[in-house]
Motif scaffolding. Structure first.
Motif, PDB file in Angstrom:
ATOM      1  N   PRO A 124     -14.290  -1.681  -7.675  1.00 19.46           N
ATOM      2  CA  PRO A 124     -14.128  -0.409  -6.952  1.00 19.46           C
ATOM      3  C   PRO A 124     -12.794  -0.352  -6.220  1.00 19.46           C
ATOM      4  O   PRO A 124     -12.207  -1.387  -5.880  1.00 19.46           O
ATOM      5  CB  PRO A 124     -15.289  -0.431  -5.955  1.00 19.46           C
ATOM      6  N   SER A 125     -12.292   0.856  -5.990  1.00 24.86           N
ATOM      7  CA  SER A 125     -11.169   1.022  -5.075  1.00 24.86           C
ATOM      8  C   SER A 125     -11.677   0.720  -3.665  1.00 24.86           C
ATOM      9  O   SER A 125     -12.721   1.226  -3.252  1.00 24.86           O
ATOM     10  CB  SER A 125     -10.615   2.444  -5.153  1.00 24.86           C
ATOM     11  N   THR A 126     -10.923  -0.115  -2.950  1.00 31.93           N
ATOM     12  CA  THR A 126     -11.473  -0.698  -1.727  1.00 31.93           C
ATOM     13  C   THR A 126     -10.495  -0.616  -0.567  1.00 31.93           C
ATOM     14  O   THR A 126      -9.301  -0.906  -0.725  1.00 31.93           O
ATOM     15  CB  THR A 126     -11.835  -2.179  -1.967  1.00 31.93           C
ATOM     16  N   LEU A 127     -10.997  -0.220   0.590  1.00 34.86           N
ATOM     17  CA  LEU A 127     -10.274  -0.385   1.833  1.00 34.86           C
ATOM     18  C   LEU A 127     -10.672  -1.747   2.382  1.00 34.86           C
ATOM     19  O   LEU A 127     -11.826  -1.959   2.767  1.00 34.86           O
ATOM     20  CB  LEU A 127     -10.606   0.733   2.817  1.00 34.86           C
ATOM     21  N   HIS A 128      -9.732  -2.673   2.378  1.00 37.43           N
ATOM     22  CA  HIS A 128      -9.987  -4.027   2.877  1.00 37.43           C
ATOM     23  C   HIS A 128      -9.624  -4.112   4.348  1.00 37.43           C
ATOM     24  O   HIS A 128      -8.512  -3.728   4.738  1.00 37.43           O
ATOM     25  CB  HIS A 128      -9.156  -5.052   2.115  1.00 37.43           C
ATOM     26  N   TYR A 171      -7.208  -4.306  11.374  1.00 41.83           N
ATOM     27  CA  TYR A 171      -6.202  -3.748  10.483  1.00 41.83           C
ATOM     28  C   TYR A 171      -6.847  -3.560   9.111  1.00 41.83           C
ATOM     29  O   TYR A 171      -7.813  -4.240   8.763  1.00 41.83           O
ATOM     30  CB  TYR A 171      -5.007  -4.695  10.334  1.00 41.83           C
ATOM     31  N   TRP A 172      -6.277  -2.673   8.315  1.00 41.80           N
ATOM     32  CA  TRP A 172      -6.802  -2.493   6.957  1.00 41.80           C
ATOM     33  C   TRP A 172      -5.677  -2.262   5.967  1.00 41.80           C
ATOM     34  O   TRP A 172      -4.546  -1.962   6.323  1.00 41.80           O
ATOM     35  CB  TRP A 172      -7.821  -1.361   6.887  1.00 41.80           C
ATOM     36  N   THR A 173      -6.010  -2.406   4.702  1.00 38.37           N
ATOM     37  CA  THR A 173      -5.102  -2.060   3.613  1.00 38.37           C
ATOM     38  C   THR A 173      -5.940  -1.547   2.454  1.00 38.37           C
ATOM     39  O   THR A 173      -7.102  -1.945   2.285  1.00 38.37           O
ATOM     40  CB  THR A 173      -4.250  -3.271   3.174  1.00 38.37           C
ATOM     41  N   ARG A 174      -5.353  -0.655   1.670  1.00 39.12           N
ATOM     42  CA  ARG A 174      -6.083  -0.010   0.579  1.00 39.12           C
ATOM     43  C   ARG A 174      -5.660  -0.596  -0.762  1.00 39.12           C
ATOM     44  O   ARG A 174      -4.477  -0.836  -0.989  1.00 39.12           O
ATOM     45  CB  ARG A 174      -5.814   1.504   0.597  1.00 39.12           C
ATOM     46  N   LEU A 175      -6.626  -0.771  -1.637  1.00 36.56           N
ATOM     47  CA  LEU A 175      -6.352  -1.248  -2.995  1.00 36.56           C
ATOM     48  C   LEU A 175      -6.999  -0.290  -3.980  1.00 36.56           C
ATOM     49  O   LEU A 175      -8.230  -0.206  -4.069  1.00 36.56           O
ATOM     50  CB  LEU A 175      -6.899  -2.663  -3.203  1.00 36.56           C
ATOM     51  N   TRP A 176      -6.162   0.467  -4.689  1.00 37.77           N
ATOM     52  CA  TRP A 176      -6.659   1.407  -5.685  1.00 37.77           C
ATOM     53  C   TRP A 176      -6.790   0.708  -7.029  1.00 37.77           C
ATOM     54  O   TRP A 176      -5.909  -0.070  -7.437  1.00 37.77           O
ATOM     55  CB  TRP A 176      -5.705   2.584  -5.834  1.00 37.77           C
ATOM     56  N   THR A 177      -7.865   0.970  -7.750  1.00 40.78           N
ATOM     57  CA  THR A 177      -8.052   0.420  -9.091  1.00 40.78           C
ATOM     58  C   THR A 177      -8.062   1.557 -10.102  1.00 40.78           C
ATOM     59  O   THR A 177      -8.195   2.727  -9.748  1.00 40.78           O
ATOM     60  CB  THR A 177      -9.369  -0.368  -9.187  1.00 40.78           C
ATOM     61  N   LYS A 178      -7.917   1.193 -11.370  1.00 38.20           N
ATOM     62  CA  LYS A 178      -7.946   2.190 -12.430  1.00 38.20           C
ATOM     63  C   LYS A 178      -9.373   2.704 -12.622  1.00 38.20           C
ATOM     64  O   LYS A 178     -10.342   1.964 -12.386  1.00 38.20           O
ATOM     65  CB  LYS A 178      -7.446   1.576 -13.731  1.00 38.20           C
ATOM     66  N   GLU A 198       0.824  -1.202   0.000  1.00 37.29           N
ATOM     67  CA  GLU A 198       0.000   0.000   0.000  1.00 37.29           C
ATOM     68  C   GLU A 198       0.864   1.262   0.000  1.00 37.29           C
ATOM     69  O   GLU A 198       0.634   2.199  -0.771  1.00 37.29           O
ATOM     70  CB  GLU A 198      -0.900  -0.007   1.225  1.00 37.29           C
ATOM     71  N   ASP A 199       1.865   1.287   0.857  1.00 32.49           N
ATOM     72  CA  ASP A 199       2.714   2.475   0.971  1.00 32.49           C
ATOM     73  C   ASP A 199       3.433   2.765  -0.337  1.00 32.49           C
ATOM     74  O   ASP A 199       3.603   3.926  -0.721  1.00 32.49           O
ATOM     75  CB  ASP A 199       3.738   2.295   2.092  1.00 32.49           C
ATOM     76  N   PHE A 200       3.872   1.707  -1.025  1.00 31.23           N
ATOM     77  CA  PHE A 200       4.591   1.923  -2.281  1.00 31.23           C
ATOM     78  C   PHE A 200       3.674   2.561  -3.312  1.00 31.23           C
ATOM     79  O   PHE A 200       4.046   3.535  -3.978  1.00 31.23           O
ATOM     80  CB  PHE A 200       5.145   0.605  -2.820  1.00 31.23           C
ATOM     81  N   VAL A 201       2.474   2.033  -3.467  1.00 29.63           N
ATOM     82  CA  VAL A 201       1.559   2.560  -4.481  1.00 29.63           C
ATOM     83  C   VAL A 201       1.198   4.001  -4.183  1.00 29.63           C
ATOM     84  O   VAL A 201       1.227   4.873  -5.062  1.00 29.63           O
ATOM     85  CB  VAL A 201       0.289   1.684  -4.585  1.00 29.63           C
ATOM     86  N   ASN A 202       0.857   4.285  -2.932  1.00 32.08           N
ATOM     87  CA  ASN A 202       0.482   5.654  -2.599  1.00 32.08           C
ATOM     88  C   ASN A 202       1.669   6.603  -2.737  1.00 32.08           C
ATOM     89  O   ASN A 202       1.525   7.727  -3.217  1.00 32.08           O
ATOM     90  CB  ASN A 202      -0.076   5.724  -1.181  1.00 32.08           C
ATOM     91  N   GLY A 203       2.853   6.148  -2.339  1.00 32.64           N
ATOM     92  CA  GLY A 203       4.032   6.987  -2.473  1.00 32.64           C
ATOM     93  C   GLY A 203       4.395   7.251  -3.918  1.00 32.64           C
ATOM     94  O   GLY A 203       4.906   8.322  -4.262  1.00 32.64           O
ATOM     95  N   GLU A 204       4.099   6.282  -4.783  1.00 28.63           N
ATOM     96  CA  GLU A 204       4.432   6.424  -6.202  1.00 28.63           C
ATOM     97  C   GLU A 204       3.452   7.338  -6.925  1.00 28.63           C
ATOM     98  O   GLU A 204       3.839   8.150  -7.765  1.00 28.63           O
ATOM     99  CB  GLU A 204       4.418   5.040  -6.859  1.00 28.63           C
ATOM    100  N   ALA A 259     -11.496   9.332   3.007  1.00 26.14           N
ATOM    101  CA  ALA A 259     -10.325  10.212   2.990  1.00 26.14           C
ATOM    102  C   ALA A 259      -9.219   9.688   2.083  1.00 26.14           C
ATOM    103  O   ALA A 259      -8.370  10.449   1.624  1.00 26.14           O
ATOM    104  CB  ALA A 259      -9.793  10.380   4.409  1.00 26.14           C
ATOM    105  N   SER A 260      -9.245   8.380   1.814  1.00 25.29           N
ATOM    106  CA  SER A 260      -8.212   7.753   0.987  1.00 25.29           C
ATOM    107  C   SER A 260      -8.618   7.635  -0.479  1.00 25.29           C
ATOM    108  O   SER A 260      -7.885   7.034  -1.268  1.00 25.29           O
ATOM    109  CB  SER A 260      -7.904   6.347   1.525  1.00 25.29           C
ATOM    110  N   GLY A 261      -9.778   8.158  -0.827  1.00 26.47           N
ATOM    111  CA  GLY A 261     -10.231   8.052  -2.202  1.00 26.47           C
ATOM    112  C   GLY A 261     -10.787   6.694  -2.571  1.00 26.47           C
ATOM    113  O   GLY A 261     -10.858   6.336  -3.748  1.00 26.47           O
ATOM    114  N   MET A 262     -11.201   5.933  -1.570  1.00 30.32           N
ATOM    115  CA  MET A 262     -11.794   4.626  -1.804  1.00 30.32           C
ATOM    116  C   MET A 262     -13.288   4.748  -2.093  1.00 30.32           C
ATOM    117  O   MET A 262     -13.922   5.754  -1.782  1.00 30.32           O
ATOM    118  CB  MET A 262     -11.616   3.724  -0.577  1.00 30.32           C
ATOM    119  N   ASP A 263     -13.823   3.682  -2.681  1.00 28.69           N
ATOM    120  CA  ASP A 263     -15.264   3.626  -2.925  1.00 28.69           C
ATOM    121  C   ASP A 263     -16.015   2.883  -1.829  1.00 28.69           C
ATOM    122  O   ASP A 263     -17.180   3.172  -1.562  1.00 28.69           O
ATOM    123  CB  ASP A 263     -15.544   2.939  -4.270  1.00 28.69           C
ATOM    124  N   GLU A 264     -15.351   1.908  -1.211  1.00 27.84           N
ATOM    125  CA  GLU A 264     -16.057   1.078  -0.246  1.00 27.84           C
ATOM    126  C   GLU A 264     -15.090   0.440   0.745  1.00 27.84           C
ATOM    127  O   GLU A 264     -13.860   0.487   0.573  1.00 27.84           O
ATOM    128  CB  GLU A 264     -16.865  -0.008  -0.945  1.00 27.84           C
TER     129      GLU A 264
END
Length: 376
Positions: free
Chosen positions: A280-284, A267-274, A234-240, A315-320
């Protein structure tokens, strides 16, 4: 080259060289890099190889190669990866430590598809993993993978589909409702203590629940290395890509309660999609822990965690927000926030699949704590 048949004796399962792994990553990038550029994807994969979970052989890159003779250079047909994981096996009240592997990044180039190569590779990988990286005194318990091509293909090769359901809540900025328990953010520094408490509770629950069923119950251990791996992706994608305003680092989840034995946390992790993707972009929510699950008051505490996750997702730009294979208590908490929440049973994507190496049939095996933290 003339393509061999899938049962050719000149096809071999091997551990990839660094050069072969890099070539395979270049080939599979269109399917697995998501929102990243090719160059960034390759850097992410290199970064993820140097984490506590994967370094020093924790990750193995497998390739099915064609080598007609010892003098010929081998040609990669398809490949995948496996990550060594800690596992628990319970039966008849007895608990045993074991080794499991998570299989990921299964990829066959389009020009080689439809010829049975991927099936041969995954079947051979399944057999090889039974004794792979198992030291004296250890037991190889099972291996898992998460299919994005439905339930049929992997089941033909002994990777059986297990429950793959989730509930989803919309991402939304909402204040904690009056009367909800207070929550605080979890940071990286919280992982060690909470994972230790979680594992202790998990061991106790597994041993107790297996006393009279006659079935085997298995689980992956939710250790710090596993959550660090999710956080690093997650940190790599957001940092990039700078997908969020401000830093998301050290915002790993939330906890309600301060007294050990009566806390609830996730705990959670974020997955951004195109933007063009259907998904959807999802906070898992990777893991949700209830120290005193029999207490009815825990429903309110779980609802407070889920409400915080919804705000974090927005706040993270997720959909769900997604929670995999929730208990009835967790579903009841979600329905405090969204009364129409229904269980979604996945039929194609992220199908939790398990290959059993123990005694008896896989049909007599229960996969406990089958949550997102086990995904790889």
């Amino acid at each position: 080259m003339d393509l061999p048949k899938h049962d050719s004796p000149h096809l071999h399962l091997v551990v990839a060289t660094p050069e072969e792994l890099l070539a395979q990553q270049n080939a599979n990038s269109t399917e697995w890099r998501g929102t990243l550029s090719l160059e960034a994807y390759l850097r992410r994969e290199e970064h993820l190889l140097d984490l506590p979970l994967t370094r020093n052989g924790g990750l193995t890159a497998w390739m099915l190669v064609y080598a007609p003779s010892d003098s010929d250079s081998r040609r990669v047909i398809c490949g995948c990866e496996s990550i060594k994981k800690k596992a628990l096996i319970a039966k008849d009240g007895k608990l045993e430590d074991g080794v499991a592997h998570g299989v990921a990044s299964v990829f066959c180039p389009p020009k080689f598809r439809g010829r049975g190569y991927a099936g041969r590779m995954i079947e051979e990988v399944g057999k090889r993993l039974e004794g792979w990286q198992v030291e004296e005194g250890e037991r190889s318990a099972f291996s898992v993978l998460f299919s994005d091509i439905g339930k049929t293909f992997y089941a033909r090769h002994e990777w059986q589909p297990f429950p793959s359901a989730h509930i989803a809540l919309p991402a939304q900025s909402t204040e904690q409702e009056r009367g909800m328990p207070a929550v605080r953010l979890l940071k990286d520094s919280d992982l060690a203590e909470l994972c230790k408490a979680d594992e202790k509770l998990m061991r106790s629950n597994l041993a107790r629940s297996s006393t009279s069923s006659g079935r085997s119950t298995v689980a992956l251990v939710p250790d710090p290395a596993t959550f660090q791996w999710h956080a690093a992706r997650e940190d790599f994608v957001n940092g990039e890509l700078h997908l969020c305003q401000g830093s998301l680092q050290d915002r790993r989840g939330v906890i309600a309660g301060d007294d050990p034995g009566s806390r609830v946390w996730c705990y959670w992790t974020r997955l951004w999609t195109k933007p063009q993707d259907e998904a959807p972009s999802t906070l898992h929510i990777t893991r949700l822990v209830i120290e005193d699950e029999g207490n009815p008051a825990k429903v309110d505490a779980i609802a407070a965690l889920l409400r915080a996750a919804q705000s974090e997702a927005k706040a993270s730009g997720m959909d769900e927000v997604q929670l995999w294979n929730p208990s009835q208590t967790m579903v009841a908490a979600a329905r405090q926030l969204a009364p129409n929440v229904e269980m979604v049973h996945r039929e194609k994507a992220s199908i939790a699949s398990l290959r059993w190496y123990g005694e008896g049939s896989w049909e007599n095996v229960d996969w406990a704590y089958n949550e997102k933290y086990g995904w790889c």
